[in-house]
Scaffold this motif. Sequence first.
Motif, PDB file in Angstrom:
ATOM      1  N   UNK A   1       0.846  -1.186   0.000  1.00 39.35           N
ATOM      2  CA  UNK A   1       0.000   0.000   0.000  1.00 39.35           C
ATOM      3  C   UNK A   1       0.888   1.245   0.000  1.00 39.35           C
ATOM      4  N   UNK A   2       0.551   2.228  -0.823  1.00 35.70           N
ATOM      5  CA  UNK A   2       1.297   3.486  -0.897  1.00 35.70           C
ATOM      6  C   UNK A   2       0.976   4.376   0.305  1.00 35.70           C
ATOM      7  N   UNK A   3       1.917   5.275   0.606  1.00 36.45           N
ATOM      8  CA  UNK A   3       1.762   6.200   1.727  1.00 36.45           C
ATOM      9  C   UNK A   3       1.783   7.636   1.236  1.00 36.45           C
ATOM     10  N   UNK A   4       0.876   8.453   1.749  1.00 40.79           N
ATOM     11  CA  UNK A   4       0.826   9.869   1.403  1.00 40.79           C
ATOM     12  C   UNK A   4       0.848  10.706   2.668  1.00 40.79           C
ATOM     13  N   UNK A   5       1.665  11.736   2.667  1.00 39.04           N
ATOM     14  CA  UNK A   5       1.677  12.722   3.743  1.00 39.04           C
ATOM     15  C   UNK A   5       0.938  13.951   3.230  1.00 39.04           C
ATOM     16  N   UNK A   6      -0.167  14.296   3.886  1.00 42.58           N
ATOM     17  CA  UNK A   6      -0.958  15.471   3.523  1.00 42.58           C
ATOM     18  C   UNK A   6      -0.517  16.613   4.429  1.00 42.58           C
ATOM     19  N   UNK A   7       0.018  17.676   3.816  1.00 39.75           N
ATOM     20  CA  UNK A   7       0.561  18.800   4.573  1.00 39.75           C
ATOM     21  C   UNK A   7      -0.283  20.038   4.276  1.00 39.75           C
ATOM     22  N   UNK A   8      -1.075  20.441   5.253  1.00 42.70           N
ATOM     23  CA  UNK A   8      -1.942  21.608   5.085  1.00 42.70           C
ATOM     24  C   UNK A   8      -2.318  22.130   6.466  1.00 42.70           C
ATOM     25  N   UNK A   9      -2.369  23.444   6.622  1.00 46.73           N
ATOM     26  CA  UNK A   9      -2.749  24.002   7.913  1.00 46.73           C
ATOM     27  C   UNK A   9      -4.257  23.960   8.129  1.00 46.73           C
ATOM     28  N   UNK A  10      -5.024  23.614   7.103  1.00 42.10           N
ATOM     29  CA  UNK A  10      -6.473  23.495   7.220  1.00 42.10           C
ATOM     30  C   UNK A  10      -6.865  22.054   7.551  1.00 42.10           C
ATOM     31  N   UNK A  11      -7.485  21.891   8.704  1.00 38.71           N
ATOM     32  CA  UNK A  11      -7.944  20.563   9.114  1.00 38.71           C
ATOM     33  C   UNK A  11      -8.992  20.024   8.130  1.00 38.71           C
ATOM     34  N   UNK A  12      -9.815  20.919   7.585  1.00 37.52           N
ATOM     35  CA  UNK A  12     -10.857  20.512   6.639  1.00 37.52           C
ATOM     36  C   UNK A  12     -10.222  19.950   5.357  1.00 37.52           C
ATOM     37  N   UNK A  13      -9.209  20.638   4.834  1.00 32.74           N
ATOM     38  CA  UNK A  13      -8.534  20.161   3.616  1.00 32.74           C
ATOM     39  C   UNK A  13      -7.872  18.811   3.887  1.00 32.74           C
ATOM     40  N   UNK A  14      -7.237  18.680   5.051  1.00 32.26           N
ATOM     41  CA  UNK A  14      -6.600  17.395   5.376  1.00 32.26           C
ATOM     42  C   UNK A  14      -7.642  16.282   5.438  1.00 32.26           C
ATOM     43  N   UNK A  15      -8.797  16.587   5.992  1.00 25.15           N
ATOM     44  CA  UNK A  15      -9.859  15.578   6.112  1.00 25.15           C
ATOM     45  C   UNK A  15     -10.399  15.181   4.737  1.00 25.15           C
ATOM     46  N   UNK A  16     -10.632  16.164   3.864  1.00 28.93           N
ATOM     47  CA  UNK A  16     -11.124  15.881   2.511  1.00 28.93           C
ATOM     48  C   UNK A  16     -10.098  15.051   1.749  1.00 28.93           C
ATOM     49  N   UNK A  17      -8.829  15.469   1.810  1.00 30.88           N
ATOM     50  CA  UNK A  17      -7.772  14.734   1.116  1.00 30.88           C
ATOM     51  C   UNK A  17      -7.662  13.310   1.648  1.00 30.88           C
ATOM     52  N   UNK A  18      -7.734  13.158   2.964  1.00 27.68           N
ATOM     53  CA  UNK A  18      -7.668  11.818   3.571  1.00 27.68           C
ATOM     54  C   UNK A  18      -8.773  10.933   3.017  1.00 27.68           C
ATOM     55  N   UNK A  19      -9.978  11.451   2.985  1.00 29.76           N
ATOM     56  CA  UNK A  19     -11.118  10.674   2.498  1.00 29.76           C
ATOM     57  C   UNK A  19     -10.878  10.201   1.056  1.00 29.76           C
ATOM     58  N   UNK A  20     -10.434  11.115   0.207  1.00 27.00           N
ATOM     59  CA  UNK A  20     -10.180  10.766  -1.194  1.00 27.00           C
ATOM     60  C   UNK A  20      -9.050   9.746  -1.301  1.00 27.00           C
ATOM     61  N   UNK A  21      -7.942  10.014  -0.624  1.00 22.03           N
ATOM     62  CA  UNK A  21      -6.772   9.135  -0.725  1.00 22.03           C
ATOM     63  C   UNK A  21      -7.065   7.737  -0.194  1.00 22.03           C
ATOM     64  N   UNK A  22      -7.769   7.666   0.929  1.00 19.75           N
ATOM     65  CA  UNK A  22      -8.104   6.347   1.481  1.00 19.75           C
ATOM     66  C   UNK A  22      -9.034   5.582   0.545  1.00 19.75           C
ATOM     67  N   UNK A  23      -9.905   6.294  -0.192  1.00 19.33           N
ATOM     68  CA  UNK A  23     -10.776   5.617  -1.164  1.00 19.33           C
ATOM     69  C   UNK A  23      -9.961   5.068  -2.338  1.00 19.33           C
ATOM     70  N   UNK A  24      -8.731   5.576  -2.509  1.00 19.83           N
ATOM     71  CA  UNK A  24      -7.823   5.088  -3.547  1.00 19.83           C
ATOM     72  C   UNK A  24      -6.824   4.072  -2.982  1.00 19.83           C
ATOM     73  N   UNK A  25      -7.098   3.582  -1.776  1.00 17.25           N
ATOM     74  CA  UNK A  25      -6.249   2.601  -1.092  1.00 17.25           C
ATOM     75  C   UNK A  25      -4.832   3.133  -0.822  1.00 17.25           C
ATOM     76  N   UNK A  26      -4.757   4.375  -0.398  1.00 12.12           N
ATOM     77  CA  UNK A  26      -3.494   4.992  -0.026  1.00 12.12           C
ATOM     78  C   UNK A  26      -3.545   5.296   1.468  1.00 12.12           C
TER      79      UNK A  26
END
Length: 120
Positions: A1-26
Amino acid sequence: MKNCLVVDDSKVIRKVARHILESLNIRVSEACDGRDALNQCQNAEHDVVLLDWNMPVMSGMEFLQQLSSINVARPKVIFCTTENGLGHIRAALDAGADEYVMKPFDRDILESKLQQVGVI
């Protein structure tokens, strides 16, 4: 499984990105600024970093410039920001970013950029 580090000062952006990335099995980890991200890159390998430009403590550009100074396998870096000027895009790519995504983004855009950099 690939790993992604989401770097953003916005908790909302991190949450949205997490949701998308996890749906892509990352697998996702998060950092709230560039300094936190550098520390995490020193302690764990990441396949890709989704990086905001404007953050307190250390900006995305400062992070990108310092990333090469730490002895780790360099992850792919995708800038993800509201900065849409051609000068910003060129500066990011010249500094070593692999791709550039404009906010707001959706699953299709992010998936496409991850494919372009060879993560998925």
